[in-house]
Write a protein that holds these residues in place. Structure first.
Motif: not given
Length: 263
Positions: A200-228
């Motif tokens: 929990h302590e180490l992943l909060q920056p990662l979670q924030a980074l993903c939120r920032f990128q999505i707010w700026h137009g990025a979209v959540p990615h699914q894995s290649k296997k899921t897409l296949l």
């Protein structure tokens, strides 16, 4: 071209070009202040018993969405050491050879000889802490780095349990079980040291980074296997690559599995 047009062009050519407007960046994470994830780091750096050793492919340093800096800033000074290269150790890697030869060194890599991390004795006050070695790169890079570094083959190799999905949702990964470097380290340290709140302590920056990128137009990615699996992977893929993707189902990743970065 008329005389009047010539005069206009002469006037325009005399205007000095404006320098590019550069956004102010955070001195710690090197991200623009508007998307700086430093406020989400632990209030005080985390002291772990074990030492984290990152073997980083040189290409990683150029990526703007890296996760290793999160570890460097979250852990206490000296707890996270980064060595750059395509094979290890090199003469420039001071102290790395001795570290890789140590009996308490673990390499987080899913080789055929790797053992579940749960089978490794836990760190306590009466035991020697581990050197946790993690390879930082794409799957192809990590495989090449491991192959070109015979000393890694002599270390105890461990693998993480296969569970859940990566929270690094702005990158395309081969399989849902693949993890970014910061996630892999957080998971491994939590298990080895019995400190599950570390994740929990180490992943909060990662979670924030993903939120920032999505707010700026990025979209959540699914894995290649899921897409296949659902027939939505648009790029051509050969039989060899398809076989590798499906073989990863039983092998959790220990590296950043990079896809295309959001623009």
């Amino acid at each position: 071209m008329t005389d009047s047009e010539d005069a206009v062009w002469d006037e325009l050519s005399g205007i000095p070009p404006d320098p590019p407007v550069m956004r102010d960046k955070c001195g710690a994470c090197k991200r623009p202040h508007s998307v700086c994830w430093c406020p989400f780091l632990p209030q005080t750096t985390i002291q772990t018993r074990s030492r984290v050793v990152i073997l980083q492919h040189p290409a990683e340093e150029k990526r703007c969405l890296r996760t290793v800096p999160m570890l460097e800033l979250a852990l206490s000074p000296g707890q996270c050491n980064v060595y750059k290269g395509k094979k290890f150790p090199l003469s420039k890697h001071n102290g790395l050879e001795e570290l890789l030869r140590a009996s308490n060194t673990l390499v987080l890599y899913p080789s055929k000889d790797s053992v579940p991390i749960e089978d490794i004795p836990k760190v306590d006050d009466n035991s020697e802490p581990y050197n946790l070695v993690v390879i930082d790169g794409t799957w192809a890079q990590a495989k090449s780095m491991y192959h070109n570094s015979p000393l890694l083959h002599n270390c105890i190799q461990i693998k993480l349990p296969m569970k859940g999905e990566s929270e690094y949702i702005i990158r395309t990964q081969p399989n849902e079980g693949c993890l970014s470097t910061v996630e892999a380290v957080a998971e491994a340290l939590g298990i080895l040291e019995g400190r599950h709140r570390l994740r929990h302590e180490l992943l909060q920056p990662l979670q924030a980074l993903c939120r920032f990128q999505i707010w700026h137009g990025a979209v959540p990615h699914q894995s290649k296997k899921t897409l296949l699996d659902i027939g939505e992977y648009k790029k051509p893929i050969g039989k060899r690559t398809r076989k590798k993707l499906y073989s990863l189902v039983d092998i959790p990743s220990v590296t950043d599995c990079k896809g295309k970065e959001p623009s």
